[in-house]
Design a protein around this motif. Structure first.
Motif, mmCIF file in Angstrom:
data_model
loop_
_atom_site.group_PDB
_atom_site.id
_atom_site.type_symbol
_atom_site.label_atom_id
_atom_site.label_comp_id
_atom_site.label_asym_id
_atom_site.label_seq_id
_atom_site.Cartn_x
_atom_site.Cartn_y
_atom_site.Cartn_z
ATOM 1 N N VAL B 308 0.828 -1.205 0.000
ATOM 2 C CA VAL B 308 0.000 0.000 0.000
ATOM 3 C C VAL B 308 0.863 1.255 0.000
ATOM 4 N N TRP B 309 1.988 1.189 0.681
ATOM 5 C CA TRP B 309 2.876 2.356 0.710
ATOM 6 C C TRP B 309 3.386 2.652 -0.698
ATOM 7 N N MET B 310 3.652 1.595 -1.465
ATOM 8 C CA MET B 310 4.195 1.804 -2.805
ATOM 9 C C MET B 310 3.105 2.094 -3.837
ATOM 10 N N ALA B 311 1.964 1.469 -3.709
ATOM 11 C CA ALA B 311 1.039 1.465 -4.850
ATOM 12 C C ALA B 311 -0.321 2.109 -4.616
ATOM 13 N N SER B 312 -0.582 2.649 -3.419
ATOM 14 C CA SER B 312 -1.913 3.215 -3.211
ATOM 15 C C SER B 312 -1.969 4.690 -3.591
ATOM 16 N N THR B 331 -3.645 4.509 3.563
ATOM 17 C CA THR B 331 -4.087 3.587 4.607
ATOM 18 C C THR B 331 -3.345 3.850 5.915
ATOM 19 N N LEU B 332 -3.882 3.256 6.985
ATOM 20 C CA LEU B 332 -3.278 3.421 8.310
ATOM 21 C C LEU B 332 -1.838 2.915 8.323
ATOM 22 N N THR B 333 -1.651 1.711 7.770
ATOM 23 C CA THR B 333 -0.316 1.105 7.835
ATOM 24 C C THR B 333 0.702 1.941 7.071
ATOM 25 N N ALA B 334 0.323 2.392 5.879
ATOM 26 C CA ALA B 334 1.258 3.173 5.069
ATOM 27 C C ALA B 334 1.578 4.499 5.751
ATOM 28 N N THR B 335 0.588 5.076 6.420
ATOM 29 C CA THR B 335 0.832 6.341 7.110
ATOM 30 C C THR B 335 1.827 6.148 8.252
ATOM 31 N N ILE B 336 1.645 5.066 8.991
ATOM 32 C CA ILE B 336 2.586 4.808 10.091
ATOM 33 C C ILE B 336 3.991 4.632 9.524
ATOM 34 N N ALA B 337 4.108 3.834 8.462
ATOM 35 C CA ALA B 337 5.427 3.580 7.892
ATOM 36 C C ALA B 337 6.036 4.849 7.314
ATOM 37 N N LEU B 355 0.582 8.390 15.417
ATOM 38 C CA LEU B 355 0.906 7.161 14.709
ATOM 39 C C LEU B 355 0.626 5.951 15.595
ATOM 40 N N PHE B 356 0.883 6.110 16.906
ATOM 41 C CA PHE B 356 0.569 5.018 17.822
ATOM 42 C C PHE B 356 -0.933 4.866 17.974
ATOM 43 N N ALA B 357 -1.652 6.012 17.906
ATOM 44 C CA ALA B 357 -3.115 5.928 17.959
ATOM 45 C C ALA B 357 -3.614 5.090 16.782
ATOM 46 N N MET B 358 -2.979 5.300 15.603
ATOM 47 C CA MET B 358 -3.362 4.506 14.431
ATOM 48 C C MET B 358 -3.020 3.035 14.633
ATOM 49 N N GLY B 359 -1.840 2.787 15.203
ATOM 50 C CA GLY B 359 -1.442 1.408 15.477
ATOM 51 C C GLY B 359 -2.415 0.735 16.418
#
Lengths: 270, 387
Positions: B308-312, B331-337, B355-359
């Motif tokens: 998702v980080w690469m392709a969304s 997405t949540l994961t891509a934002t955290i990363a 970011l921890f709130a998202m996690g």
């Protein structure tokens, strides 16, 4: 049992401290992906000439500042100046960041090679990134929605762009896509017809088309004399005045050899 | 004499363990047990620790900024001064690609599992299953690279035709089935054979024309669609569904295998056809396992980061209209990363804690869906065992 565990712990601690101490005596660089090519070329040259191991990481200017503050790198490479908050944080940890300019870099606005648009004004670019201009037709191009590409928030290029083009405190539209490096911006622009993005001048090649900003193309001459409006200095940040090996490394851009390497990489000597 | 008696005592002692040895064995047994217990509880403790540490850093965010902005605004400008932390669009993006990948992966995965367990002969299954499981061994960055470099330009350049073909291939079998079943159903009540046959043929032709018209009409609309950006929710959904497939196929095939030969043969013995056996006996019996597989696959899609980080496209927006899979999302994961690098405790506190709130949100979502699946599995087991 306990004896075994304690032996294991001792071994672990010893091995960890060995790996940690191995890094001492070498130079560790961390920071901007834009300065990355210069840092890597300098590192290879430095290692060859002085036999010193130089490690280069590219994790973004913000990370470079963080590494310098935490003491995990000797030189932070940054494509923007340190922010007041970062300097304050550094002072608090007893780190005194000192900047030295490595080279100058023009931020090139790039579009797909098939895009007929040749030039945009700073106001038009700002409008595109703020989301008030959404179609290429509005700026003299074909009827197509503009795909806006930006960099992620820890990019110095992104912050320089915001400061130089859009102005502080103005927000980039939420529909702008975020890319994680100069290279990925370039490949996305190359594969997407209605895209616009910005690249460090050194990353431009034939796969994308550079457009003029306010009628001026980014070249060595226009960046150096300041007539190209979107240019910025690139920095090496050290903790305190550089001395010894660090000084020799930071002074490389002043040498004839350093200047040649910078020019070859497509950057502009200060 | 002495030697003889010594031999005698030795022989008896072969079965009686000496006191010292016995203590040694006891100690070894206790040590082994406690070691295993430690390792087992370690895993549980790790989960608790993850929850604790993520929550510890997530709570300050809600203390600083409250709940309203995070859940109701889609203005995501963490780097600004002052920053804005509206995560609604990001949460929506996560759910969107998860749903999209589930829509693709679940029917495909379950169908593949049925095919593997009940239709293909053993000799083919032996090779087919490991090959499908190989998909799980491909690193996610390779999937992401494929999505970015191959699929995204393909969608941009040939998106319309691709959508049209996908529509035709996916929908035409169902259309065919619907035409046959509908015209059958509508004519069953007519008793006179000749009239029934005439009406049947008439309805078949009518429905065929209707469905072909629908197929082509929607097809041409899809053909005309120009996909603006290839890094969009559809791209990510497709790739994530491929990543979830091996989990779904493998786990649900195991579940279908576990149903057992006796139940299948019982069904056949009652005169059921193979299709009836699969649909009415094997699938219900294996449904709890299939559900577990589906949940596992969905969790894989929800938690995936690299692709998702690469392709969304990573643009923090709710698509316009809301079901538009052809726009970029975040997405949540891509934002955290993506944001973790810049967000540290020194330079921006809320920015770090958000970011921890998202996690924490991701953890809570997966925790809840695990709980739900657990409940369903337990209930299903009770129903099947007739309690």
């Amino acid at each position: 049992m306990i004896k075994k565990i304690s032996l294991f712990v001792v071994l672990l601690v010893v091995s960890l401290s060995v790996t940690a101490s191995a890094a001492v005596g070498a130079l560790v660089l961390d920071g901007s992906t834009t300065v990355g090519p210069i840092a890597k070329t300098f590192a290879a040259y430095f290692t060859k000439k002085y036999g010193v191991r130089v490690t280069v990481s590219e994790s973004g200017s913000g990370n470079g500042a963080k590494s310098l503050i935490n003491g995990s790198c000797t030189i932070a490479t940054m494509s923007r100046a340190m922010k007041a908050a970062e300097i304050a944080a550094a002072r608090q940890k007893g780190v005194n960041p000192v900047a030295s300019v490595v080279a100058l870099d023009g931020l090139a606005m790039v579009v797909h090679p098939a895009n007929p648009v040749r030039s945009l004004t700073k106001a038009q670019i700002s409008g595109i990134y703020r989301g008030t201009i959404t179609n290429w037709r509005e700026v003299g191009g074909p009827n197509a929605r503009i795909v806006v590409l930006q960099r992620e928030s820890n990019s110095g290029t992104e912050e320089s762009f915001k400061e130089l083009v859009i102005g502080k405190g103005v927000q980039i539209t939420g529909s702008a896509e975020t890319q994680s490096s100069n290279g990925s911006v370039k490949s996305r622009v190359n594969s997407t017809l209605p895209a616009i993005g910005f690249l460090g001048h050194g990353f431009v090649d034939g796969s994308v088309k550079v457009i003029a900003v306010n009628g001026v193309f980014p070249t060595v001459a226009t960046v150096k004399n300041g007539s190209y409006p979107v240019s910025r200095p690139l920095y090496f940040y050290t903790n305190g005045q550089p001395a010894g090996l660090v000084k020799q490394f930071v002074d490389l851009p002043n040498s004839a050899e350093g200047k040649r390497m910078i020019t070859e990489l497509g950057f502009i000597n200060r | 004499m002495a030697g003889e008696s010594g031999g005698e005592s030795n022989r008896t002692n072969a079965f009686v363990v000496s006191a010292r040895k016995r203590t040694m064995q006891k100690v070894a047994k206790k040590a082994g047990e406690s070691l295993l217990f430690t390792v087992a509880s370690f895993v549980a403790v790790i989960v608790l620790f993850i929850f604790y540490f993520v929550a510890r850093d997530a709570v300050p965010f809600f203390q600083i900024r409250g709940f309203t902005e995070f859940f109701t605004s889609s203005n995501w400008y963490p780097a600004d001064d002052p920053g804005e932390f509206g995560a609604l669009a990001i949460i929506y993006g996560s759910l969107m690609v998860t749903l999209g990948s589930a829509l693709i992966a679940v029917p495909m995965g379950v169908a593949a599992a049925i095919c593997l367990s009940d239709i293909l002969p053993f000799s083919i299954r032996q090779y087919a299953k490991p090959i499908i499981e190989m998909l799980a061994a491909i690193p996610s960055v390779a999937f992401g690279f494929f999505a970015l470099v191959v699929l995204a330009p393909l969608l941009q350049n040939n998106g319309g035709p691709m959508l049209m073909w996908a529509w035709w291939i996916l929908v035409s079998p169902f259309m065919l089935l619907a035409v046959i079943v509908l015209s059958d159903l509508l004519t069953t009540k007519i008793i006179e054979p000749k009239r029934r046959q005439q009406l049947h043929i008439f309805l078949l032709i009518l429905f065929s024309f209707l469905s072909i018209f629908l197929l082509f009409k929607v097809g041409t609309v899809l053909y005309g669609i120009q996909i603006l950006t290839g890094t969009n929710a559809l791209n990510v959904s497709i790739i994530l569904s491929f990543m979830a497939l091996p989990t779904i196929v493998s786990v649900s095939e195991d579940a279908l295998q576990a149903v057992g030969r006796d139940i299948r043969e019982g069904s056949y013995a009652l005169g059921a056809t193979r299709a009836e056996t699969i649909l009415k006996t094997v699938l219900p019996a294996g449904s709890s396992g299939i559900l577990a597989a589906v949940i596992l696959g969905i969790m894989r899609a929800l938690g995936e980061t690299m692709v998702v980080w690469m392709a969304s496209g990573n643009s923090s927006q709710i698509p316009e209209p809301w079901f538009n899979y052809l726009q970029s999302i975040r997405t949540l994961t891509a934002t955290i990363a993506g944001d973790m690098g810049e967000a540290d405790q020194v330079t921006g506190s809320a920015r770090f804690h958000v970011l921890f709130a998202m996690g924490l949100l991701l953890l809570v979502i997966s925790f809840i869906s695990n709980l739900i699946s657990e409940r369903i599995v337990v209930r299903q087991r009770k129903i099947l065992s007739g309690q």
